[in-house]
Design an enzyme around this catalytic site. Structure first.
Site, PDB file in Angstrom:
ATOM      1  N   HIS A   1       0.803  -1.225   0.000  1.00 14.30           N
ATOM      2  CA  HIS A   1       0.000   0.000   0.000  1.00 14.30           C
ATOM      3  C   HIS A   1       0.835   1.274   0.000  1.00 14.30           C
ATOM      4  O   HIS A   1       0.269   2.374  -0.024  1.00 14.30           O
ATOM      5  CB  HIS A   1      -0.930   0.011   1.213  1.00 14.30           C
TER       6      HIS A   1
ATOM      7  N   GLN B   1      -1.324 -14.211   3.883  1.00 10.82           N
ATOM      8  CA  GLN B   1      -2.384 -13.479   4.562  1.00 10.82           C
ATOM      9  C   GLN B   1      -3.757 -14.094   4.302  1.00 10.82           C
ATOM     10  O   GLN B   1      -4.106 -14.423   3.158  1.00 10.82           O
ATOM     11  CB  GLN B   1      -2.377 -12.013   4.131  1.00 10.82           C
TER      12      GLN B   1
ATOM     13  N   GLU C   1      -7.357 -13.206   4.202  1.00 12.82           N
ATOM     14  CA  GLU C   1      -8.080 -11.945   4.088  1.00 12.82           C
ATOM     15  C   GLU C   1      -9.417 -12.069   3.377  1.00 12.82           C
ATOM     16  O   GLU C   1     -10.050 -11.058   3.070  1.00 12.82           O
ATOM     17  CB  GLU C   1      -7.218 -10.922   3.341  1.00 12.82           C
TER      18      GLU C   1
ATOM     19  N   ASP D   1      -9.234  -6.215   5.345  1.00 16.46           N
ATOM     20  CA  ASP D   1      -9.743  -6.771   4.093  1.00 16.46           C
ATOM     21  C   ASP D   1     -10.776  -7.864   4.346  1.00 16.46           C
ATOM     22  O   ASP D   1     -11.782  -7.959   3.636  1.00 16.46           O
ATOM     23  CB  ASP D   1      -8.597  -7.322   3.256  1.00 16.46           C
TER      24      ASP D   1
END
Length: 265
Positions: A57, A159, A161, A187
């Site tokens: 990000h 991850q 998510e 998320d």
């Protein structure tokens, strides 16, 4: 002029994260997403084992990432990098440049997990390409010693998510070469709210914890509050992220502005 030392005399760096995990202890980890080299020695001096560098990000050049990873080696702290790409050669280049681990977002299936293992682990676990003279090798050729060390002292975290990832957690955790799992409540919560699913965050925590225990993997997530950290730790989480540059900077400017308001207004 000939060198006065050999590769055998320059020790390869071992992971503090994996040392803690293997000893059954929690990893002390904070995160950052801006080019602040000083953050690294501050974290190391404060007793952290690992910094999580978010390039998913936040925008970094390759040279900036190399610089930050060099600082991590200089101050003997792990860096878990969340990369902006899934390109195979770029993933293992981050390891060559000195990342101790990679955390990959949105891993919802065992097939995706296996693809990642192929990219970042050397044979027999995966199909990572070998350079062998990068930062992770001390810029010295070491042969199979380096390959074995890299497989042993670097880690792959996937991850969790999506609701699909929670439903597939047993298959994901069972993949050889996946070292850990990290729940992304932002998320995951977004997808729970905006899709038809019965999955909950509490269910995700419980199921990831159970799968990690069954397959000998570590797991964790961001510590959203002290109560949340205590809850995750109570479930067996060993990798909880607590503290970051964004919150620190925001708290400082708000505090400073409020102090000036008390004088000027």
């Amino acid at each position: 002029m000939e060198s006065t030392f050999s590769a055998k005399e320059v020790a390869l760096r071992n992971s503090k994260t994996l040392a803690k995990v293997r000893a059954g202890k929690p990893v002390r980890m904070c995160s950052f997403g801006h080019f602040i080299p000083a953050y690294i020695p501050m974290a190391a001096d404060s007793g952290f084992d690992c910094v999580w560098l978010d390039a998913e990000h936040r925008a970094f050049t390759d040279r900036e990432i190399q610089t930050l990873l060099a600082y991590c080696h200089r101050f003997d702290i792990d860096c878990m990098l969340r990369p902006p790409t899934l390109e195979k050669s770029r993933l293992y280049r981050y390891l060559e440049d000195g990342a101790t681990g990679l955390m990959i977002p949105h891993v919802s299936t065992a097939d995706r997990a296996r693809e990642l293992v192929q990219a970042v682990k050397f044979p027999p676990l995966g199909d990572r390409g070998q350079d062998g003279v990068g930062m992770d090798a001390g810029f010295l050729s070491r042969g199979d010693e380096y390959v074995e060390h890299a497989n042993r002292e670097t880690f792959l975290v996937v991850q969790i998510e999506t609701p699909q990832a929670v439903e597939n957690i047993d298959a994901i955790a069972a993949v050889p070469g996946v070292d850990g799992m990290f729940i992304g409540p932002g998320d995951l919560g977004l997808r729970i709210r905006r899709t038809e699913t019965t999955v909950t965050i509490a269910q995700a925590n419980a199921e990831v914890a159970a799968a990690a225990a069954r397959y000998g993997k570590f797991w964790g997530g961001p510590g959203l509050s002290l109560e949340n950290i205590q809850h995750l730790y109570g479930l067996g989480a060993q990798m909880i992220a607590h503290g970051n540059d964004y919150d620190g900077l925001l708290a400082m400017v708000r505090k400073s502005s409020a102090e000036l308001d008390a004088i000027y207004d």
